[in-house]
Design a protein around this motif. Structure first.
Motif, PDB file in Angstrom:
ATOM      1  N   ARG A  42       7.664   2.148  -7.504  1.00 20.11           N
ATOM      2  CA  ARG A  42       6.643   1.652  -6.591  1.00 20.11           C
ATOM      3  C   ARG A  42       6.731   2.358  -5.236  1.00 20.11           C
ATOM      4  O   ARG A  42       5.712   2.734  -4.646  1.00 20.11           O
ATOM      5  CB  ARG A  42       6.774   0.142  -6.409  1.00 20.11           C
ATOM      6  N   GLU A  47       3.838   4.646  -3.566  1.00 18.14           N
ATOM      7  CA  GLU A  47       3.290   4.341  -2.250  1.00 18.14           C
ATOM      8  C   GLU A  47       3.366   5.554  -1.329  1.00 18.14           C
ATOM      9  O   GLU A  47       2.414   5.851  -0.592  1.00 18.14           O
ATOM     10  CB  GLU A  47       4.038   3.149  -1.639  1.00 18.14           C
ATOM     11  N   THR A  84      -3.149  -1.476  -8.614  1.00 18.20           N
ATOM     12  CA  THR A  84      -4.054  -1.660  -7.477  1.00 18.20           C
ATOM     13  C   THR A  84      -3.327  -1.318  -6.185  1.00 18.20           C
ATOM     14  O   THR A  84      -2.111  -1.493  -6.070  1.00 18.20           O
ATOM     15  CB  THR A  84      -4.578  -3.106  -7.406  1.00 18.20           C
ATOM     16  N   PHE A  85      -4.099  -0.825  -5.212  1.00 16.84           N
ATOM     17  CA  PHE A  85      -3.551  -0.388  -3.940  1.00 16.84           C
ATOM     18  C   PHE A  85      -4.174  -1.196  -2.800  1.00 16.84           C
ATOM     19  O   PHE A  85      -5.244  -1.796  -2.950  1.00 16.84           O
ATOM     20  CB  PHE A  85      -3.824   1.104  -3.724  1.00 16.84           C
ATOM     21  N   SER A  86      -3.499  -1.186  -1.674  1.00 18.76           N
ATOM     22  CA  SER A  86      -4.001  -1.907  -0.504  1.00 18.76           C
ATOM     23  C   SER A  86      -5.325  -1.344  -0.019  1.00 18.76           C
ATOM     24  O   SER A  86      -6.112  -2.048   0.616  1.00 18.76           O
ATOM     25  CB  SER A  86      -2.965  -1.876   0.623  1.00 18.76           C
ATOM     26  N   GLU A  87      -5.592  -0.078  -0.316  1.00 21.08           N
ATOM     27  CA  GLU A  87      -6.887   0.545  -0.042  1.00 21.08           C
ATOM     28  C   GLU A  87      -7.012   1.788  -0.911  1.00 21.08           C
ATOM     29  O   GLU A  87      -6.025   2.303  -1.430  1.00 21.08           O
ATOM     30  CB  GLU A  87      -7.041   0.900   1.436  1.00 21.08           C
ATOM     31  N   ARG A 101       0.014   0.614   0.249  1.00 20.63           N
ATOM     32  CA  ARG A 101       0.942  -0.191  -0.534  1.00 20.63           C
ATOM     33  C   ARG A 101       0.385  -0.444  -1.935  1.00 20.63           C
ATOM     34  O   ARG A 101      -0.830  -0.593  -2.115  1.00 20.63           O
ATOM     35  CB  ARG A 101       1.207  -1.535   0.155  1.00 20.63           C
ATOM     36  N   VAL A 102       1.277  -0.504  -2.923  1.00 26.30           N
ATOM     37  CA  VAL A 102       0.901  -0.891  -4.283  1.00 26.30           C
ATOM     38  C   VAL A 102       0.910  -2.416  -4.343  1.00 26.30           C
ATOM     39  O   VAL A 102       1.931  -3.051  -4.072  1.00 26.30           O
ATOM     40  CB  VAL A 102       1.888  -0.309  -5.313  1.00 26.30           C
ATOM     41  N   LEU A 103      -0.232  -3.001  -4.709  1.00 21.37           N
ATOM     42  CA  LEU A 103      -0.340  -4.460  -4.747  1.00 21.37           C
ATOM     43  C   LEU A 103       0.074  -5.031  -6.101  1.00 21.37           C
ATOM     44  O   LEU A 103       0.629  -6.135  -6.166  1.00 21.37           O
ATOM     45  CB  LEU A 103      -1.779  -4.879  -4.426  1.00 21.37           C
ATOM     46  N   SER A 104      -0.195  -4.282  -7.168  1.00 19.04           N
ATOM     47  CA  SER A 104       0.151  -4.775  -8.500  1.00 19.04           C
ATOM     48  C   SER A 104       0.192  -3.616  -9.482  1.00 19.04           C
ATOM     49  O   SER A 104      -0.355  -2.543  -9.217  1.00 19.04           O
ATOM     50  CB  SER A 104      -0.873  -5.814  -8.976  1.00 19.04           C
TER      51      SER A 104
END
Length: 654
Positions: free
Chosen positions: A432, A436, A260-263, A421-424
């Motif tokens: 990572r 990103e 998952t990404f920040s957007e 950003r990569v969230l998970s």
């Protein structure tokens, strides 16, 4: 006792051969460990394909055995072994920033300039590499002086070499070579993984072009192309501008499971897929090989029918023209152009595009106000204005083949960008950071797509835009991590500023152009018709290969025995680079003109001078004691020093 003495005598008399065999065994183990990066992976390969391992060892033994023809056998054996060890190390380094292993063609496309060092190799690593090479040369020189001499035995040497050659040639074809005999792969990733680095690299040295099909004949070509030859060429109701936009290393990262990404990095591309024809796009390679994707889309030929790891740009297209969508669409009155925000000479594009029928080629050497990303690749936003300029430069409709570069690797493990950003989903810190950085580049490319389609929407000319990724990025992505497709699959989407009805369809790179042209009611071209009429039929791939052979290497039966395609007088740049005058003040010469770029260079009496770019109207160089009759010219020069074109000398009007 007598047998033991005979055996010892045999070993003693052939100690050079046995020494080469032992050296080859150890060397191949090291090379495969460097490639596979683990003992377990090496053991799995050895257990599954012992014959392949043996072939690799025999190839190395054959190479090392060449020392038998020299008096200083130790020196030549060590030198040959060092070359192979160097190739193994180079392969390991190449795999650190791309997925595809090293092959012979890489040395043909390699451009060692400072841009390469800045992107793929840091300056400290480059210095260490130079130091290591110098130490190796010094060591080899010392070994040459101290290496003992021994007599050459020509007859024994020739017999040994012949036996090894026969073994290397015949062993893979024996029935016992399970999983080895009869392989038809030319993809270096598959070949290296299955059959070893030494075998694959050696094969890439000699395996070039399309092999003559066993059933090749004029009758066979007529049978394959019967429907193609008798099908009339359509006259479309509307012929639009057609823009192919090949996006470097572009794919929708939302297909990564669990990440998952920040957007969302590519919301606009996802909208293009939803609102227009789209599908999966199978590229011929992973993580590299942009030129082969170009070749497949432009020519509609399958590059896997060519040699191992081959780039047709560097082989057959050096000498001959080839039917392409550019030649075909000229018949409809389209002007044909290539646009690329990178240097013109990479993959010899400056040489081959004229052999593919293009009228002009605008590369980064003809662009101003270019922005660069963190690792030195030109940003794609520059392409919007360049595309519009190309469309304005002609009164006719245009084919524009655009090649982007922004999301290119190698991706930094310590990016300084403040983007997505990569969230998970990615635990490894270096990976990572790479992801990103890559996602942030995708976001900027997505913004570029939005701006481009907005600009094209405002045109009063019908225009079609075909967007696709040239291959997957060179990131550590496992196939199991993708929720759809595979590692060879990106996606494409088609946008138009007029109603366009078509079904979604998955295509291979060499099928994309015919699919798009079919949407537009266009069937110009031998392979366009062939793909539109035969795609996915039983003998489709085999018949395509036979046609390709005839068109490039055979008797050109499909063309009536002649090559009907003449090389174009391709111009560089959309706008003329113009030189009005040159003036000397003190020790500085200033050239005045139009459309100068940072790649404009001043030449005085044929000699190139270090040039400073001031503006698109002015460039300068230091020049002392020039004679009154000195001849000044300006030329556009690529990063590797290749002269692309000369400025037009013109009087300034007004």
């Amino acid at each position: 006792m007598r047998r033991i003495k005979r055996f010892r005598a045999f070993i003693r008399n052939n100690r050079t051969v046995f020494g080469c065999l032992l050296g080859a065994l150890l060397l191949d183990i090291v090379i495969e460990l460097l490639y596979r990066q683990s003992l377990s992976a090496f053991w799995a390969y050895l257990s599954a394909r012992p014959v392949a391992f043996l072939v690799n060892v025999l190839i190395l033994t054959l190479c090392l055995s060449l020392c038998m023809f020299a008096k200083r056998k130790w020196f030549w054996a060590v030198l040959i072994g060092a070359v192979w060890a160097g190739l193994g190390i180079a392969n390991m380094y190449v795999l650190s920033y791309r997925v595809s292993p090293l092959s012979a063609i890489d040395f043909a496309i390699l451009q060692l300039d400072w841009s390469f060092i800045g992107i793929y190799m840091s300056v400290p690593v480059f210095i260490l590499l130079v130091a290591a090479v110098l130490l190796l040369i010094a060591g080899l020189a010392l070994l040459y002086r101290r290496s003992p001499k021994s007599p050459v035995q020509p007859r024994r040497s020739i017999v040994t070499i012949c036996i090894l050659l026969l073994s290397v040639a015949l062993l893979p074809e024996l029935p016992l070579a399970a999983g080895f005999a009869g392989n038809a792969y030319t993809d270096v990733i598959t070949l290296t993984e299955r059959y070893g680095f030494v075998y694959t690299f050696s094969r890439s040295l000699i395996d070039v072009g399309i092999d003559r099909p066993e059933d090749y004949s004029a009758r066979r070509i007529h049978a394959i192309a019967e429907d193609v030859l008798r099908t009339e060429t359509k006259t479309p109701e509307v012929t639009p501008n057609i823009i192919f936009l090949q996006l470097e290393s572009f794919f929708d990262v939302n297909h990564l499971e669990g990440v998952t990404f920040s957007e969302d990095p590519v919301p606009y591309f996802r909208a293009l897929k939803e609102n227009g024809p789209s599908g999966f796009f199978t590229a011929p390679s992973i993580g590299a090989g942009t030129a082969n994707t170009e070749f497949e889309v432009m020519t509609q030929m399958n590059v896997h029918d060519f040699g191992t790891g081959e780039y047709p740009y560097k082989t057959i297209l050096q000498d001959t023209t080839c039917e392409s969508i550019a030649y075909n669409l000229k018949e409809l009155g389209l002007s044909t152009h290539v646009l690329h925000n990178n240097t013109a000479t990479f993959y010899d594009r400056n040489k081959v595009f004229s052999k593919l029928g293009f009228d002009s080629f605008t590369s980064i050497e003809y662009m101003n106000d270019v922005e660069y990303n963190e690792i030195g690749w030109a940003k794609d936003s520059i392409l919007t204005g360049e595309i519009l300029d190309l469309l304005d430069s002609t009164a006719s409709r245009d084919l524009i083949y655009t090649i982007s570069v922004q999301p290119h690797g190698a991706y930094p493990t310590d990016s300084e960008s403040d983007g997505i950003r990569v969230l998970s989903g990615i635990e490894d810190e270096a990976l990572r950071s790479e992801m990103e950085y890559y996602a942030t580049q995708l976001q900027e490319v997505d913004d570029f797509l939005r701006a481009l389609t907005a600009a094209l929407e405002a045109l009063d000319e019908p225009t079609v835009l075909v967007v696709y990724g040239d291959h997957m990025p060179s990131l550590e992505i496992e196939e199991s991590a993708l929720d759809s497709g595979n590692l060879y699959t990106t996606e494409y989407a088609v946008w138009a500023n007029f109603p366009l009805e078509a079904e979604d369809k998955d295509v291979k790179a060499y099928q994309l152009a015919s699919h798009v042209l079919e949407m537009l009611g266009i069937n110009n071209g031998t392979l366009t018709k062939f793909h539109q009429m035969n795609a996915w039929s039983g003998a489709y791939e085999t018949e395509l290969r036979t046609l390709q052979y005839d068109m490039l290497y055979g008797d050109r039966v499909v063309y009536g025995g002649e090559n009907p395609f003449e090389e174009t007088d391709m111009r560089f740049g959309t706008r003329d680079v113009v030189l009005y005058r040159a003036a000397v003040r003190g020790d500085t010469l200033t050239a005045y003109g139009e459309n100068f770029t940072p790649y404009s260079a001043i030449y005085i009496d044929g000699a190139r001078y270090e040039t400073t770019f001031v503006s698109e109207n002015k460039i300068t160089c230091t020049a002392e004691d020039l004679p009154a009759d000195a001849r000044v010219s300006v030329r556009q020069v690529a990063e590797d020093g290749t002269e692309l074109s000369s400025a037009v000398v013109r009087e300034k009007s007004g």
